[in-house]
Design a protein around this motif. Structure first.
Motif, short mmCIF file in Angstrom:
data_model
loop_
_atom_site.label_atom_id
_atom_site.label_comp_id
_atom_site.label_asym_id
_atom_site.label_seq_id
_atom_site.Cartn_x
_atom_site.Cartn_y
_atom_site.Cartn_z
N ILE A 343 -1.55 -6.48 -7.10
CA ILE A 343 -0.93 -6.05 -5.75
C ILE A 343 -1.24 -6.78 -4.56
O ILE A 343 -0.66 -7.26 -3.88
CB ILE A 343 -0.68 -4.52 -5.61
N PHE A 344 -2.74 -6.86 -4.52
CA PHE A 344 -3.22 -7.44 -3.33
C PHE A 344 -3.13 -8.98 -3.32
O PHE A 344 -2.44 -9.44 -2.19
CB PHE A 344 -4.88 -7.44 -3.54
N GLY A 345 -3.10 -9.61 -4.46
CA GLY A 345 -2.72 -10.97 -4.29
C GLY A 345 -1.02 -11.42 -4.12
O GLY A 345 -0.71 -12.15 -3.60
N LEU A 346 -0.16 -10.08 -4.75
CA LEU A 346 1.25 -10.47 -4.47
C LEU A 346 1.51 -10.14 -2.78
O LEU A 346 2.36 -10.95 -2.16
CB LEU A 346 1.84 -9.50 -5.18
N PHE A 347 0.88 -9.47 -2.22
CA PHE A 347 1.10 -9.21 -0.77
C PHE A 347 0.78 -10.19 0.09
O PHE A 347 1.10 -10.50 1.00
CB PHE A 347 0.55 -7.81 -0.43
N LEU A 348 -0.16 -11.32 -0.55
CA LEU A 348 -0.52 -12.61 0.26
C LEU A 348 0.10 -13.60 0.06
O LEU A 348 0.62 -14.51 1.01
CB LEU A 348 -2.10 -12.91 -0.12
N ILE A 349 0.74 -13.83 -1.38
CA ILE A 349 1.44 -14.75 -1.89
C ILE A 349 2.94 -14.85 -1.42
O ILE A 349 3.88 -15.70 -1.00
CB ILE A 349 1.41 -14.84 -3.10
N VAL A 350 3.55 -13.58 -1.77
CA VAL A 350 5.11 -13.34 -1.68
C VAL A 350 5.68 -13.69 -0.45
O VAL A 350 6.58 -14.34 -0.07
CB VAL A 350 5.56 -11.92 -2.31
N PRO A 351 4.98 -12.99 0.54
CA PRO A 351 5.43 -12.98 2.10
C PRO A 351 5.75 -14.47 2.66
O PRO A 351 6.74 -15.03 3.43
CB PRO A 351 4.78 -12.39 2.92
N GLY A 352 5.05 -15.32 1.93
CA GLY A 352 5.02 -16.76 2.29
C GLY A 352 6.21 -17.72 1.84
O GLY A 352 6.57 -18.67 2.32
N MET A 353 6.89 -16.84 0.91
CA MET A 353 8.12 -17.45 0.40
C MET A 353 9.34 -17.20 1.06
O MET A 353 10.61 -17.61 0.80
CB MET A 353 8.26 -16.68 -1.05
N ALA A 354 9.13 -16.32 2.14
CA ALA A 354 10.33 -15.98 3.11
C ALA A 354 10.78 -17.31 3.81
O ALA A 354 10.21 -18.05 4.05
CB ALA A 354 10.07 -14.93 4.15
N PRO A 355 12.22 -17.22 3.97
CA PRO A 355 12.88 -18.19 4.82
C PRO A 355 12.13 -18.46 6.20
O PRO A 355 11.76 -17.64 6.80
CB PRO A 355 14.22 -17.80 5.18
N ARG A 356 11.87 -19.81 6.56
CA ARG A 356 11.14 -20.13 7.51
C ARG A 356 11.92 -19.98 8.93
O ARG A 356 11.30 -20.21 10.10
CB ARG A 356 10.69 -21.71 7.53
N PHE A 366 2.11 -8.01 8.47
CA PHE A 366 1.85 -6.68 9.07
C PHE A 366 1.40 -5.83 7.86
O PHE A 366 2.27 -4.80 7.55
CB PHE A 366 3.21 -5.88 9.66
N THR A 367 0.35 -6.10 7.22
CA THR A 367 0.06 -5.25 5.91
C THR A 367 -1.46 -5.20 6.06
O THR A 367 -2.09 -6.37 6.61
CB THR A 367 0.56 -6.05 4.68
N ILE A 372 -6.91 -7.82 6.74
CA ILE A 372 -8.56 -8.07 6.57
C ILE A 372 -8.88 -9.51 6.40
O ILE A 372 -10.00 -9.65 6.23
CB ILE A 372 -9.06 -7.23 5.49
N ILE A 373 -7.82 -10.50 6.24
CA ILE A 373 -8.31 -11.81 6.15
C ILE A 373 -8.99 -12.61 7.11
O ILE A 373 -9.93 -13.25 6.94
CB ILE A 373 -6.80 -12.55 5.71
N ASN A 374 -8.49 -12.22 8.41
CA ASN A 374 -9.24 -12.82 9.35
C ASN A 374 -9.80 -11.81 10.72
O ASN A 374 -9.38 -11.62 11.62
CB ASN A 374 -8.26 -13.65 10.41
#
Length: 419
Positions: A343-356, A366-367, A372-374
């Protein structure tokens, strides 16, 4: 109360949890000592601050020049005696000693010369400040972020709007002279990155690992040991899940406190910040990279540290809630941990697939997973997706409400379902 004490004993007697806690403390200690090779150089700034202060104004510059001239005079006394030469700066001295100074000067003189070289770096950097900040264009930074991620439409508009707000804050920062304060030279030592991007980030991930393990372990203890039919066979027995939740929260805060105290405590023992606690975090000297740190509020270093640690505790509770919901659904400790990692990985990867060109691309930022990444960019300008004034507060608030609702549903469902 006896039930809660018994649940707490399960945590403090677990070889895996205690073993990992000790391992993390040792790892953090090694990490800090590996970066301690320049700690003596940092003490030069403490001497400067003791003599001239850290706020850069006309009076301070005059005091600094007087101090610098005294050190230069002392240098020329040494060089005149050794090789009958005098210098106008330590830079000129080193240009004349390309092959080292250890063979010509004794240990005490070498130490003085090296300290003076560091002092001169602080002194001459004062002259760079106004020119550097006058060259900063916040809206140009916004366009750079938009181009970097290929944003357009509403997404690009949101970025521009947030950077317009940041530009107002930037003008306030410059007018207040928050940037004109001595601090460790970021370009040389990267102390902000070391503390918040390296040490604190590592601590956060360690806390999360322990929180997820503790929560899954306690919640699924009966299922792992095949005693669920005995423990949960009565209606009263189902209420044990509430006691377990409370103990996981207490245990999570406890391990977070232990790791934070041991890690940050050792850090500040090794690296001397005396005299610098009140320096604004947005100081020009604190610039690790080409773009300076621009905080949304006028915060001193100690205030920034305090709010960062406070945010770590809130994040700890958020991940405790996430782990509780996962463990409540998956009745196996280590499988629950594995699912959490996915789930952790999916929350980092999937949002990046949203339309630009859509605002949906910002949702992933906003998760707590992205938050915690930065940690070195908390409460300040932090790129296209997280440069919002109340980004951290909004993320914690939204997820606290969501997890409270999901947690309540999970508990109610557990009380009604068959074991």
């Amino acid at each position: 109360m006896d039930i809660k004490i018994n649940e707490f004993k399960k945590v403090i007697t677990s070889p895996v949890i205690i073993g990992l806690l000790v391992l993390f403390i040792i790892f953090n200690s090694i990490k800090i000592f590996e970066n301690s090779y320049f700690k003596d150089e940092l003490k030069v700034l403490n001497k400067i601050v003791d003599r001239v202060g850290y706020k850069i104004d006309h009076e301070m510059i005059n005091r600094f020049k007087e101090y610098y001239d005294e050190q230069l005079e002392e240098l020329n006394k040494i060089t005149k005696e050794k090789n009958s030469k005098e210098y106008s700066s330590i830079s000129e001295f080193y240009a004349d000693h390309r092959y080292g100074i250890e063979e010509t000067y004794d240990k005490e003189e070498v130490e003085f010369i090296k300290d003076f070289r560091i002092m001169e770096a602080y002194y001459y950097k004062i002259q760079e400040i106004d020119e550097f900040y006058s060259s900063i264009d916040i809206m140009e930074r916004a366009e750079s972020e938009i181009l970097k991620y290929g944003l357009s439409g509403k997404a690009a508009e949101i970025v521009r709007k947030q950077y317009e707000a940041l530009n107002e804050r930037f003008q306030q920062l410059v007018n207040n002279n928050e940037h004109k304060n001595l601090f460790f030279i970021g370009k040389a030592y990267q102390m902000h990155s070391l503390l918040f991007r390296n040490i604190l980030k590592t601590i956060i991930f360690e806390i999360i690992i322990l929180v997820v393990l503790i929560t899954a372990y306690l919640v699924n203890y009966e299922f792992d040991n095949s005693t669920e039919n005995i423990v949960y066979s009565t209606k009263k027995g189902r209420d044990l899940v509430l006691d377990k939740l409370q103990i996981t929260m207490v245990s999570s805060i406890l391990v977070a406190t232990i790791i934070l105290i041991t890690g940050l405590g050792l850090y500040f023992i090794v690296f001397d910040y005396s005299g610098l606690w009140s320096v604004p975090i947005s100081s020009y000297y604190n610039r690790d990279y080409n773009f300076p740190y621009l905080s949304w509020w006028n915060m001193s270093f100690v205030q920034y540290l305090f709010f960062s640690v406070g945010l770590v505790y809130l994040i700890t509770l958020l991940f405790n809630g996430i782990a509780f919901i996962i463990a409540r659904s998956i009745k196996n400790t280590y499988f629950a941990f594995f699912v959490f990692a996915i789930i952790f990985g999916l929350f980092l990867i999937v949002p990046g697939m949203a339309p630009r060109d859509s605002i949906t691309i910002f949702i992933g930022g906003f998760t707590p997973f992205f938050l915690i990444i930065n940690p070195h960019m908390w409460f300040m300008e932090s790129g296209a997706f997280t440069t919002f004034k109340y980004y951290e507060l909004a993320t914690v608030a939204i997820w606290s409400l969501a997890l409270f609702a999901l947690g309540a549903l999970s508990i109610n469902r557990f009380k009604r379902q068959d074991i």
